[in-house]
Write an enzyme that holds these catalytic residues in place. Structure first.
Site, mmCIF file in Angstrom:
data_model
loop_
_atom_site.group_PDB
_atom_site.id
_atom_site.type_symbol
_atom_site.label_atom_id
_atom_site.label_comp_id
_atom_site.label_asym_id
_atom_site.label_seq_id
_atom_site.Cartn_x
_atom_site.Cartn_y
_atom_site.Cartn_z
ATOM 1 N N GLU A 1 -14.016 19.267 -36.331
ATOM 2 C CA GLU A 1 -14.386 17.887 -36.640
ATOM 3 C C GLU A 1 -15.731 17.828 -37.375
ATOM 4 O OE1 GLU A 1 -11.928 15.965 -36.109
ATOM 5 O OE2 GLU A 1 -12.850 14.045 -36.596
ATOM 6 N N HIS B 1 -11.313 19.251 -43.054
ATOM 7 C CA HIS B 1 -10.544 20.125 -42.152
ATOM 8 C C HIS B 1 -9.847 21.222 -42.959
ATOM 9 C CE1 HIS B 1 -10.988 17.931 -38.417
ATOM 10 N NE2 HIS B 1 -10.459 16.816 -38.891
ATOM 11 N N HIS C 1 -11.901 13.336 -45.319
ATOM 12 C CA HIS C 1 -11.938 13.826 -43.944
ATOM 13 C C HIS C 1 -10.942 14.990 -43.768
ATOM 14 C CE1 HIS C 1 -12.398 13.217 -39.485
ATOM 15 N NE2 HIS C 1 -11.196 13.770 -39.486
ATOM 16 N N GLU C 2 -9.700 14.750 -44.171
ATOM 17 C CA GLU C 2 -8.680 15.797 -43.984
ATOM 18 C C GLU C 2 -8.978 17.019 -44.852
ATOM 19 O OE1 GLU C 2 -6.984 15.483 -41.425
ATOM 20 O OE2 GLU C 2 -7.282 13.329 -41.141
HETATM 21 ZN ZN ZN Z 1 -10.474 14.945 -37.864
#
Ligand code: ZN
Length: 501
Positions: free
Chosen positions: A295, A269, A265-266
């Site tokens: 996101e 980003h 997830h990170e």
């Molecule tokens: Zn996030």
């Protein structure tokens, strides 16, 4: 690249407040990863000072003069320069339209709000938090009025997090989404199929989990020469510069999911931050366009790639090699199933890919009604519990696991939650388009070859920064407005076969 004298003048001004912001970002990263506990007070003072300085440097008359000069030269400017003028004007108006007394009052109400929220949550007593929340709603309504007295207040707050979003647009989008998701969640909840998450919950030392998760982020194309990974209590990503993007993770020795999916997830980003154009640093062209688009990048990698069968086809053999003996009895199907359990639950941050959006719809509808004056703060717990009962079929046993679970309202962050679900919707739209344009994307994923997708996202999304507002960006990439169908196709094709047994 544009080199108009008015642009250069504005840029030399913007670079000063950007430098202060960049220093603050590094200090915030340090606070979460390295700083000794007793540094907290001193660090809070330094960050407050730097934020004040950055604001002062930005709102002075020279910025306005340089901006006006650039706007006057409009007919000589190219698209990049025009976008810089448009976005800087927006930032400048936001920063200068709100009276100083109101800014101070909001800051005070936020710090009091967080304090009373913490105490109220510990006591599971909403009444302890209600007066602070009432004050925050009033102040944010005043803030919205100061920014744009002609707009619906909640539209102004939404626009702070996702430009060009309106309450009506989200209302239409989210009502339709809700109507389709609720029956799916009900069907899954009443299905006889029980998903075994055991394959992802084996004992594995944290250093092995990290090494495996890092092999995944390397395949994603996260550049370790332009970033790093450290441990923190809550995972996050901070972009200090496209050449310096920092991710954090946390792990659990008996569960691979927090380390693996948290870091994917990170890193999603992080790829966005690494893909912003370094040549434009200091200007809006080198920052992310919105929270929703940000996101979409994290959730695309975490949920749509990381929980897919193709992903495990590539990575289960690598996991087996990294942890001999631990996963011998597990096959790709078992791993894919384990990664996709759906279970209606009370706590948003623990929710699965499908039910997560219902948590967001509930918060959106409550905020909308609060700001439209249709719901009073004191009636919030009842509205909350009723919504959970209707949409998720469960009722919180107390306010700590209900209306008091999230910190955001105590910080005055209204209009922020919708960006999570927008991120899911955008991600599905982007991925459908990528599949059309890249040919056999699943084949590449199943070989562990993620770079075509990374490069596609970089070309279509990352490198534009704030050049196009989010809705326009979605239209440019996919040819359509933000919509729910691609996300519904994604979840239906994934979850329905798993739960049909
Ligand atoms: Zn996030």
């Amino acid at each position: 690249m544009s080199t108009h004298p008015a642009l250069e003048r504005l840029r030399s001004i913007l670079i000063e407040s950007h430098a202060l912001g960049s220093a603050s970002a590094l200090l915030s990263w340090d606070q979460e990863t390295m700083m000794p506990k007793q540094g907290i007070e001193g660090r809070a003072d330094v960050l407050a000072q730097l934020a004040g300085l950055a604001h002062e440097r930005f709102v002075r008359a020279e910025t306005a003069a340089a901006l006006e000069q650039l706007e006057a030269a409009r007919s000589d400017l190219d698209d990049d320069a025009l976008a810089i003028a448009r976005e800087t004007r927006k930032d400048y108006d936001r920063a200068t339209k709100v009276p100083k007394e109101l800014v101070t009052a909001i800051a005070q109400a936020q710090s009091l709000g967080q304090d009373s929220w913490q105490r109220a949550r510990a006591a599971a007593d909403f009444a302890m938090f209600a007066p602070s929340l009432e004050r925050l709603v009033d102040l944010k309504r005043a803030y919205a009025h100061a920014v744009n007295p002609n707009a619906e207040p909640f539209d102004v707050l939404l626009d702070d997090h996702e430009a060009d979003m309106s309450t009506d647009f989200l209302d239409t989008l989210f009502s339709a989404l809700k109507a389709r998701l609720v029956p799916m969640v009900e069907a899954i909840a009443s299905s006889a199929v029980v998903i075994d998450t055991g394959p992802l919950r084996r004992a594995l030392p944290l250093e092995k989990q990290l090494a495996f998760a890092r092999s995944v982020t390397a395949a994603m194309g996260f550049d370790d020469g332009a970033g790093r990974v450290d441990r923190s209590a809550h995972p996050f990503c901070i972009g200090i510069h496209p050449g310096d993007v920092r991710l954090t993770w946390r792990g659990q020795t008996d569960d691979l999911r927090p380390a693996l999916y948290g870091l994917m997830h990170e890193a999603g980003h992080g790829l966005y931050e690494q893909g912003l154009p370094a040549a434009w640093v200091g200007t809006p062209l080198a920052s992310a366009v919105s929270l929703g688009i940000h996101e979409s990048q994290s959730r695309l990698w975490e949920n749509m790639i990381g929980r897919s069968r193709a992903f495990w086809t590539a990575f289960l053999p690598r996991l087996k090699a990294a942890a001999p003996g631990v996963y011998d009895d597990v096959d790709v199907d078992a791993m894919t199933r384990a990664a996709n359990e759906v279970e209606p639950s009370l706590i948003r941050v623990e929710a699965d890919e499908l039910t997560y959006n219902l948590h967001i719809v509930i918060r959106f509808e409550i905020e909308r009604d609060l700001f439209r004056g249709r719901l009073r703060v004191r009636d919030l717990p009842e509205a909350w519990d009723a919504a959970y009962a209707t949409l998720l079929g469960i009722r919180p046993p107390d306010a700590a696991r209900g209306v008091l679970q999230d910190v955001h309202w105590s910080m005055g962050a209204f209009g922020y939650f919708p960006t999570y679900t927008l991120g899911n919707l955008y991600a599905a739209q982007f991925l459908e388009r990528a599949r059309e344009e890249l040919g056999d994307l699943d084949g590449a994923i199943a070989r562990g070859d993620f770079l075509p997708l990374r490069d596609w996202l970089r070309e279509r999304i990352h490198r534009h920064g704030r050049k196009y507002p989010p809705r326009e960006l979605v239209r440019r990439v996919t040819g359509r407005d933000p919509e729910i169908e691609p996300f519904l196709r994604h979840v239906e094709s994934k979850f329905m076969p798993l739960y049909r047994g």
